[in-house]
Enzyme design. Sequence first.
Site, mmCIF file in Angstrom:
data_model
loop_
_atom_site.group_PDB
_atom_site.id
_atom_site.type_symbol
_atom_site.label_atom_id
_atom_site.label_comp_id
_atom_site.label_asym_id
_atom_site.label_seq_id
_atom_site.Cartn_x
_atom_site.Cartn_y
_atom_site.Cartn_z
ATOM 1 N N LYS A 52 0.834 -1.200 0.000
ATOM 2 C CA LYS A 52 0.000 0.000 0.000
ATOM 3 C C LYS A 52 0.874 1.257 0.000
ATOM 4 O O LYS A 52 0.608 2.205 -0.738
ATOM 5 C CB LYS A 52 -0.944 -0.020 1.219
ATOM 6 C CG LYS A 52 -2.023 -1.098 1.090
ATOM 7 C CD LYS A 52 -2.825 -1.337 2.372
ATOM 8 C CE LYS A 52 -3.820 -2.486 2.173
ATOM 9 N NZ LYS A 52 -4.637 -2.777 3.367
ATOM 10 N N GLN A 96 -4.577 -1.371 9.615
ATOM 11 C CA GLN A 96 -4.526 -2.720 9.052
ATOM 12 C C GLN A 96 -5.060 -3.738 10.065
ATOM 13 O O GLN A 96 -4.671 -3.725 11.232
ATOM 14 C CB GLN A 96 -3.088 -3.061 8.637
ATOM 15 C CG GLN A 96 -2.939 -4.382 7.895
ATOM 16 C CD GLN A 96 -3.578 -4.387 6.512
ATOM 17 O OE1 GLN A 96 -3.792 -3.347 5.897
ATOM 18 N NE2 GLN A 96 -3.911 -5.555 6.011
ATOM 19 N N ASP A 119 -10.925 2.852 4.027
ATOM 20 C CA ASP A 119 -11.289 1.433 3.979
ATOM 21 C C ASP A 119 -12.804 1.258 3.869
ATOM 22 O O ASP A 119 -13.286 0.164 3.599
ATOM 23 C CB ASP A 119 -10.812 0.721 5.256
ATOM 24 C CG ASP A 119 -9.536 -0.078 5.045
ATOM 25 O OD1 ASP A 119 -9.322 -0.551 3.911
ATOM 26 O OD2 ASP A 119 -8.777 -0.241 6.009
#
Length: 304
Positions: A52, A96, A119
Amino acid sequence: MPKILDGAPIAAQIKQEVAEEVKELARRGVRPGLAAVLVGHVPASEIYVRSKVQACEELGLYSDLITPPETVTTEDMLDLIAALNSRDDIDGILVQLPLPKQVDAKVLLDAVDPAKDVDGFHPVNAGRLQAGRPALAPCTPAGVIEILKRSGIPIAGANAVVVGRSDIVGKPAAMLLLHENATVTICHSKTRDLAAVTRGADILVAAIGRPGFVTLEMVKPGATIIDVGINRVTDPAEFEKFFAGNAKREAAFAKRGSVVIGDVHPAAFEVSGAYTPVPGGVGLLTIAMLMSNTVRAARMRRGL
Ligand code: GUN
């Protein structure tokens, strides 16, 4: 022969479009920024987060990698998120998952400013998505839609069946398909005669997180299969069940002691009209959509 829906060129195309947008924003003095929070040392998470951050560098986004220790508390994490919420150089916040047991993931995800929730995990964004308002949608389901659209697979009027009802993939995928005018069915572990339902699918989305769960008898010939699963198989007996006679996979298993398989049995792909491979399908889109969400968040926050 089914058509293989290769994620690589589609992901590259989306990244190219995002890079163009980043250049245009730079002319206005704006550089979208992503904060990636990686707690402890989960090897898979370390690989994902590295990819990422690397994607940010490739496309010209600013990124800040923050790595709290495995022993971090919920309170420390809440302080960190509050600081990121108030930083003007940060447009997207990615925490994460999974997090260590002592950290309350729900409390944390709810603390992320919905405007920076790239997200798409915050209940406010889930609500906006279902209400048909502008929302940051979760990256993997958004990638599913991009693969279908950019591969010329008609969604409007299609029977779409989603197997799996997670908040992160199944539910938002169903909602996005509905917004594209599919007739959507969501299946789960309590669904009666699952195969009868999935055999009605023109578009079958497998997102249950169980290796090779969708079998041949569950697929209507010619259907499009989108396999969202990423499962690592290490047991030789299980490997044989899926890949006996597949020379390429046998060589990979012999070399590494494991292979990655999706939620769809390889034999099921053979009767499909088109399918996304694992690896190399939907997974490649997730990071591209994260970049796209971050640029979108940067624009929305500034009213651009
Ligand atoms: N862990 C596995 N997939 C994801 C994802 O898409 N986002 C975050 N934050 N964590 C993950």
